[in-house]
Design a protein around this motif. Structure first.
Motif, mmCIF file in Angstrom:
data_model
loop_
_atom_site.group_PDB
_atom_site.id
_atom_site.type_symbol
_atom_site.label_atom_id
_atom_site.label_comp_id
_atom_site.label_asym_id
_atom_site.label_seq_id
_atom_site.Cartn_x
_atom_site.Cartn_y
_atom_site.Cartn_z
ATOM 1 N N PRO A 105 -7.940 7.343 1.509
ATOM 2 C CA PRO A 105 -6.670 6.595 1.488
ATOM 3 C C PRO A 105 -6.695 5.376 2.406
ATOM 4 O O PRO A 105 -7.157 5.445 3.551
ATOM 5 N N LYS A 108 -4.517 15.722 -3.361
ATOM 6 C CA LYS A 108 -4.619 14.986 -2.099
ATOM 7 C C LYS A 108 -5.099 15.913 -0.989
ATOM 8 O O LYS A 108 -5.097 17.127 -1.129
ATOM 9 N N SER A 131 0.829 -1.208 0.000
ATOM 10 C CA SER A 131 0.000 0.000 0.000
ATOM 11 C C SER A 131 0.864 1.259 0.000
ATOM 12 O O SER A 131 0.632 2.192 0.769
ATOM 13 N N THR A 137 -2.760 1.372 -7.761
ATOM 14 C CA THR A 137 -1.766 1.787 -8.750
ATOM 15 C C THR A 137 -0.736 0.679 -8.864
ATOM 16 O O THR A 137 -0.065 0.365 -7.878
ATOM 17 N N ILE A 192 -4.024 5.695 -11.938
ATOM 18 C CA ILE A 192 -4.684 4.920 -10.902
ATOM 19 C C ILE A 192 -5.936 4.304 -11.487
ATOM 20 O O ILE A 192 -6.562 4.873 -12.387
ATOM 21 N N GLN A 224 -4.398 1.806 -2.869
ATOM 22 C CA GLN A 224 -4.425 3.243 -2.617
ATOM 23 C C GLN A 224 -5.577 3.682 -1.730
ATOM 24 O O GLN A 224 -5.398 4.509 -0.846
ATOM 25 N N GLN A 247 -0.067 -1.698 -5.849
ATOM 26 C CA GLN A 247 -0.117 -1.031 -4.554
ATOM 27 C C GLN A 247 -1.516 -0.467 -4.276
ATOM 28 O O GLN A 247 -2.026 0.370 -5.026
ATOM 29 N N GLU A 278 1.834 4.737 -1.102
ATOM 30 C CA GLU A 278 1.006 5.824 -1.632
ATOM 31 C C GLU A 278 1.609 6.414 -2.895
ATOM 32 O O GLU A 278 2.782 6.791 -2.928
#
Length: 504
Positions: free
Chosen positions: A361, A304, A278, A336, A287, A341, A339, A280
């Motif tokens: 998140p 963000k 995970s 992404t 994404i 997100q 990973q 970021e």
């Protein structure tokens, strides 16, 4: 620096959930099998059978040979064949025999003869008779099968009386049957990101990511704490163990024992996307998201720490993207590469005219509930080896909050065993590797600390061998190129050998 953007969104977060009047029709197919194995066969056999790699290889070689011998003897003995099974203690095949002549034949083939009273054909006939009586089995009869090693047919049931009634209904010889009383079997289902689930029997949302603590994370506006859920197949699934909305938009659904967490996200193309961690992603990164209504959609991260106004309900700390979403996609997975997100919160527009979508998140959710993602890494443990082929070490195996880490001769102790649970943290003794006081300055101490979800506890081991704290964009460094016992620090990444690490 992150700026807070106050956005008034005409479409409520709750509009990305939909009523479940058509839940049956909307159910998606059973998740496909894992396309890759988390552990090798030898690793799994060590874990589950207690075998060393050497023992596992030897056993598998013997088992491969047993398969050939079993096929030969089945053909030669024909109707007198009385079953075969591998006996680990003997390291070879055991074969049931009905007479001494067959025993000699079995020995000559390299197998171990075991005298038994019934042939495999006789046992199969008994089992077939029970199959014909299946309509009267009832829910108290769990299973029935031929146990070749015991030379009998086994009926598994909730209680002995139920099993005896079933055997009688099958009109078989009770002497050929062994009754086993135990727990009823149950179907097992997979938890996969992007799949549909139903809340309170009337609302549809999408699964975010499976967690090792049992269940999955999703959007808070999908359901309140205590709300029951059904899975994609409308089978009882679990209960919201925690939920936060507004302010935040996250939740944790704790599932029952029928559901198994998997490190996958549904790509709605007939396959799965693996979840490895995970870490970021940055603003501008591509994404993709998965949800039960619009499937697999992609865009880019636009901003963000966005504060979103859902018609008077404020949610803070969301991430804004250009990917679209529609009703029912709420709670679904954003990823992404490999990973994780976040989970879908809300948005504006739709997948016909376009729009913006916001996600919560995922690392914040994990930190809030003390969860860890289910990942392809499986939380595997290894050493971190660097300068002078020495290891990152917890001095004196003292796993205490605030214990500074050092470089030390690799010795295989727990003080050098680092676990990578897939949430961006690196752990030992149940604590997290941490930059002291969340500092971003050169020279800040690298230590152990209680896991908190703080960005100071996020580390990425790059392909170049740099162990980087993304918050500071600096590397774990051996102070002054020192030897064993040298403390570790945070330092600007410079490609030096004292900043290079590998797992081993």
């Amino acid at each position: 620096m992150r700026f807070t953007v106050l956005t008034s969104v005409a479409v409520l977060a709750a509009a990305l959930v939909v009523p479940s009047a058509t839940a049956q029709a909307a159910a998606v197919p059973d998740p496909s099998p894992d396309p890759s194995k988390v552990a090798t066969a030898e690793q799994a056999m060590k874990r589950d059978l207690g075998l060393t790699p050497t023992q596992a290889r030897v056993r598998q070689a013997h088992e491969a040979g047993a398969t050939v011998v079993e096929r030969q003897l089945r053909s030669r003995l024909a109707g007198r064949f009385a079953g075969a099974w591998f006996t680990p203690g003997e390291g070879r095949l055991s074969v049931g025999v009905l007479n001494n002549g067959d025993a000699d034949l079995v020995r000559a083939a390299g197998a171990l003869p075991v005298p038994v009273p019934r042939s495999e054909k006789q046992l199969a006939t008994t089992k077939a008779a029970l199959d014909r009586a299946a309509d009267v089995a009832g829910k108290d009869i769990h299973s029935w099968y031929v146990d070749v090693a015991a030379n009998t047919v086994v009926v598994s049931a909730a209680d002995r009386a139920a099993a005896e009634r079933f055997v009688k209904a099958g009109a078989v010889d009770a002497a050929e049957v062994r009754i086993s009383v135990g727990e009823a079997p149950k179907p097992l289902y997979d938890i996969r990101g992007g799949d549909q689930y139903v809340i309170n029997g009337n609302t549809l949302c999408s699964v975010g990511f499976a967690v090792n603590n049992g269940g999955f994370v999703t959007a808070g506006h999908c359901g309140g704490t205590g709300s029951p859920t059904l899975g994609y197949n409308n089978v009882s699934q679990g209960t919201f163990a925690g939920s936060s909305f507004p302010g935040n938009d996250y939740a944790w659904v704790r599932t029952n024992g029928n559901w198994t967490p998997r490190p996958w996200v549904n790509n709605y193309g007939g396959g799965n996307v693996a979840v490895a961690g995970s870490q970021e992603a940055v603003v501008g990164a591509s994404i993709c998201r998965s949800g039960r209504t619009t499937g697999w959609r992609c865009g880019v991260i636009q901003a963000k720490n966005v504060t979103v106004n859902y018609s008077g309900s404020l949610v803070y700390g969301l991430t804004q993207t250009s990917a679209c979403a529609e009703g029912g996609d709420s709670g679904g997975a954003w990823i992404t590469g490999d990973q994780a997100q976040g989970v879908t919160s809300g948005g504006s527009g739709n997948c016909s005219t376009g729009g913006n979508t916001f996600y919560q998140p995922v690392n914040e959710i994990l930190g809030a509930y003390g969860l860890s993602l289910t990942t392809t890494g499986g939380g595997n443990t290894s050493r971190l080896i660097g300068w002078q082929d020495r290891c990152i070490d917890v001095p004196n195996s003292n796993g205490a909050d605030g214990q500074r880490l050092q470089l030390w001769d690799c010795n295989g102790t727990a003080a050098q065993n680092w676990t990578f649970p897939g949430d961006g943290t690196v752990r030992a003794f149940g604590l997290c590797m941490d930059v002291a006081w969340g500092s971003t300055a050169n020279g800040a101490a690298i230590q152990l600390a209680n896991c908190s979800g703080n960005p100071a506890q996020q580390f990425v081991l790059s392909g170049a061998g740099d162990l980087v704290n993304p918050q500071a964009n600096k590397c774990v460094d051996v102070t002054g190129f020192g030897g064993g016992g040298t403390p570790l620090q945070l330092w600007e990444c410079n490609g030096g050998a004292n900043q290079k690490w590998r797992r081993g």
